[in-house]
Enzyme design. Structure first.
Site, PDB file in Angstrom:
ATOM      1  CD  GLN A  71      49.369 -20.350  46.668  1.00  0.00           C
ATOM      2  OE1 GLN A  71      50.246 -20.865  45.988  1.00  0.00           O
ATOM      3  NE2 GLN A  71      48.617 -21.068  47.474  1.00  0.00           N
ATOM      4  CG  HIS A  99      41.460 -34.009  40.016  1.00  0.00           C
ATOM      5  ND1 HIS A  99      40.765 -32.892  39.620  1.00  0.00           N
ATOM      6  CD2 HIS A  99      42.526 -33.563  40.735  1.00  0.00           C
ATOM      7  CE1 HIS A  99      41.379 -31.808  40.092  1.00  0.00           C
ATOM      8  NE2 HIS A  99      42.446 -32.193  40.761  1.00  0.00           N
ATOM      9  CG  ASP A 134      42.227 -28.666  43.069  1.00  0.00           C
ATOM     10  OD1 ASP A 134      41.779 -29.816  43.027  1.00  0.00           O
ATOM     11  OD2 ASP A 134      43.425 -28.400  42.800  1.00  0.00           O
ATOM     12  CD  GLU A 172      46.697 -26.019  49.699  1.00  0.00           C
ATOM     13  OE1 GLU A 172      46.634 -26.808  48.754  1.00  0.00           O
ATOM     14  OE2 GLU A 172      47.407 -24.987  49.693  1.00  0.00           O
ATOM     15  N   GLY A 205      53.719 -29.029  53.554  1.00  0.00           N
ATOM     16  CA  GLY A 205      53.873 -30.460  53.305  1.00  0.00           C
ATOM     17  C   GLY A 205      55.269 -30.967  53.631  1.00  0.00           C
ATOM     18  CG  ASP A 239      46.957 -32.160  43.246  1.00  0.00           C
ATOM     19  OD1 ASP A 239      47.462 -31.616  42.258  1.00  0.00           O
ATOM     20  OD2 ASP A 239      45.728 -32.193  43.450  1.00  0.00           O
ATOM     21  CB  SER A 240      52.985 -29.749  44.474  1.00  0.00           C
ATOM     22  OG  SER A 240      53.710 -30.185  43.348  1.00  0.00           O
ATOM     23  CB  THR A 241      52.061 -24.858  42.912  1.00  0.00           C
ATOM     24  OG1 THR A 241      52.702 -24.928  44.181  1.00  0.00           O
ATOM     25  CG2 THR A 241      50.647 -24.398  43.136  1.00  0.00           C
ATOM     26  N   PRO A 275      55.727 -21.441  47.196  1.00  0.00           N
ATOM     27  CG  PRO A 275      53.425 -21.503  47.596  1.00  0.00           C
ATOM     28  CD  PRO A 275      54.488 -20.700  46.914  1.00  0.00           C
TER      29      PRO A 275
HETATM   30  N1  SAM Z   1      46.563 -29.515  39.710  1.00  0.00           N
HETATM   31  C1  SAM Z   1      47.325 -28.373  39.967  1.00  0.00           C
HETATM   32  C2  SAM Z   1      48.428 -28.114  39.001  1.00  0.00           C
HETATM   33  O1  SAM Z   1      49.340 -28.916  38.829  1.00  0.00           O
HETATM   34  O2  SAM Z   1      48.366 -27.083  38.372  1.00  0.00           O
HETATM   35  C3  SAM Z   1      47.817 -28.267  41.359  1.00  0.00           C
HETATM   36  C4  SAM Z   1      46.716 -28.436  42.326  1.00  0.00           C
HETATM   37  S1  SAM Z   1      46.657 -27.679  43.847  1.00  0.00           S
HETATM   38  C5  SAM Z   1      45.764 -26.201  43.589  1.00  0.00           C
HETATM   39  C6  SAM Z   1      48.285 -27.187  44.324  1.00  0.00           C
HETATM   40  C7  SAM Z   1      48.307 -26.739  45.764  1.00  0.00           C
HETATM   41  O3  SAM Z   1      49.584 -26.991  46.339  1.00  0.00           O
HETATM   42  C8  SAM Z   1      48.049 -25.255  45.973  1.00  0.00           C
HETATM   43  O4  SAM Z   1      46.780 -25.072  46.540  1.00  0.00           O
HETATM   44  C9  SAM Z   1      49.169 -24.789  46.899  1.00  0.00           C
HETATM   45  O5  SAM Z   1      48.737 -23.902  47.904  1.00  0.00           O
HETATM   46  C10 SAM Z   1      49.655 -26.128  47.445  1.00  0.00           C
HETATM   47  N2  SAM Z   1      51.033 -26.100  47.948  1.00  0.00           N
HETATM   48  C11 SAM Z   1      52.105 -25.479  47.397  1.00  0.00           C
HETATM   49  N3  SAM Z   1      53.200 -25.654  48.161  1.00  0.00           N
HETATM   50  C12 SAM Z   1      52.813 -26.413  49.220  1.00  0.00           C
HETATM   51  C13 SAM Z   1      53.494 -26.918  50.348  1.00  0.00           C
HETATM   52  N4  SAM Z   1      54.795 -26.680  50.543  1.00  0.00           N
HETATM   53  N5  SAM Z   1      52.801 -27.678  51.239  1.00  0.00           N
HETATM   54  C14 SAM Z   1      51.472 -27.928  51.042  1.00  0.00           C
HETATM   55  N6  SAM Z   1      50.777 -27.457  49.993  1.00  0.00           N
HETATM   56  C15 SAM Z   1      51.431 -26.707  49.091  1.00  0.00           C
END
Ligand code: SAM
Length: 288
Positions: free
Chosen positions: A35, A66, A90, A110, A143, A161-163, A168
């Site tokens: 990303q 959080h 984060d 992550e 994940g 806690d995903s995007t 991804p």
């Molecule tokens: N609080 C945030 C929001 O909802 O906007 C999300 C927090 S966190 C930064 C989301 C994390 O999920 C990212 O760092 C991303 O790299 C991770 N992520 C995305 N897809 C993933 C996957 N398949 N497995 C593990 N982590 C993943």
């Protein structure tokens, strides 16, 4: 003559609506295999970072997200010991869950190590526990694969806690993922997931898709809300799913209050209120 800097970060909410913040500085930018990552500095929200052009967290309002992702399950089952965090690069969810002395082990999975390393550098407010608490173990992998390979009943709590389900994060919104989450949770386990937002149509569509899959995998599948100033519409949701516990009827508020954890957003009255959803949201979820 000095030039006046007038840089704005803008995020699209709908075709004709945007959310904008004036930025003081674009601190850092990097494209990883997963990303696009950008860090900014602002007056009103402090530092914040985006992934693929969407705000993840800001220094000023991250406490809301959080606290709500961790305190709600901890009040329902204050005996939670083994925790799995999926995403959460984060570090905010890990910081918050590690405030509970009863938590013995946290696995954090992550996909993108660069998010973690950059947050350690630019956002220590959330990343402060990473590499700094022996209960926390980091895994840099997908994940979806991690839950597939985990043993039955290994966790009391999973925090997704995903995007959003683009890029991804897509695999973390699938039936296969939720099914494995149920399998690797203990009998009294709880799943909390980033559940999108009800207001703008593109987010509402994802909220409904996630809910329909989670409710087909768990006997108890509910949704709770919170107010997040920097997320689209400011109205955001987490999902609460469990094989056994109802989030209100089974909550152990006295025990949670005994932890004496100081929070700025969560309290046990708000816990109950957060599950009382507006009628249009209930309708959308019922029709999912
Ligand atoms: N609080 C945030 C929001 O909802 O906007 C999300 C927090 S966190 C930064 C989301 C994390 O999920 C990212 O760092 C991303 O790299 C991770 N992520 C995305 N897809 C993933 C996957 N398949 N497995 C593990 N982590 C993943």
């Amino acid at each position: 003559m000095n030039e006046i800097l007038d840089l704005w970060y803008s995020e699209s909410l709908a075709e004709d609506a945007k959310f904008s913040i004036r930025i003081k500085e674009h601190i850092y930018s990097e494209k990883t295999p997963f990303q696009q990552i950008d860090f900014f500095n602002t007056d009103t929200f402090g530092k914040f970072f985006t992934l693929d052009g969407l705000i993840m967290i800001t220094e000023k309002d991250e406490f809301i997200y959080h606290e709500m992702i961790t305190a709600v399950p901890m009040a329902v089952n204050p005996n939670i010991k083994n925790v799995l965090i999926i995403g959460g690069g984060d570090g905010g969810a890990s910081r918050e869950i590690l405030r509970y002395p009863t938590v013995e082990k946290v696995d954090m999975v992550e996909i993108d190590e660069r998010v973690v390393r950059l947050c350690q550098k630019y956002l220590p407010i959330t990343a402060c526990k990473i590499d700094n608490d022996e209960r926390l173990k980091m895994h840099f992998e997908d994940g979806l694969q991690f839950v597939k390979n985990s043993k039955e009943g290994s966790y009391d709590l999973i925090l997704v806690d995903s995007t959003d389900p683009i890029g991804p994060g897509e695999g973390l919104f699938t039936n296969e993922f939720y099914n494995n989450c149920r399998r690797i949770l203990s009998d009294d386990g709880i799943l909390i997931n980033q559940h999108e937002s009800p207001y703008y149509p593109s987010y509402c569509k994802e909220m409904k898709r996630a809910h329909s899959k989670i409710k087909s995998n768990f006997p108890i599948a509910m949704v709770y809300q919170f107010h997040m100033p920097t997320y689209a519409s400011g109205h955001w949701l987490f999902g609460f799913a469990s094989k056994k516990y109802h989030p209100i009827n089974d909550a152990k508020f006295e025990k949670w209050n005994d932890f004496k954890i100081k929070t700025r957003y969560y309290n046990t009255d708000l816990h109950v209120g957060a599950f009382m959803l507006p009628s249009y949201v209930k309708e959308e979820l019922d029709n999912s």
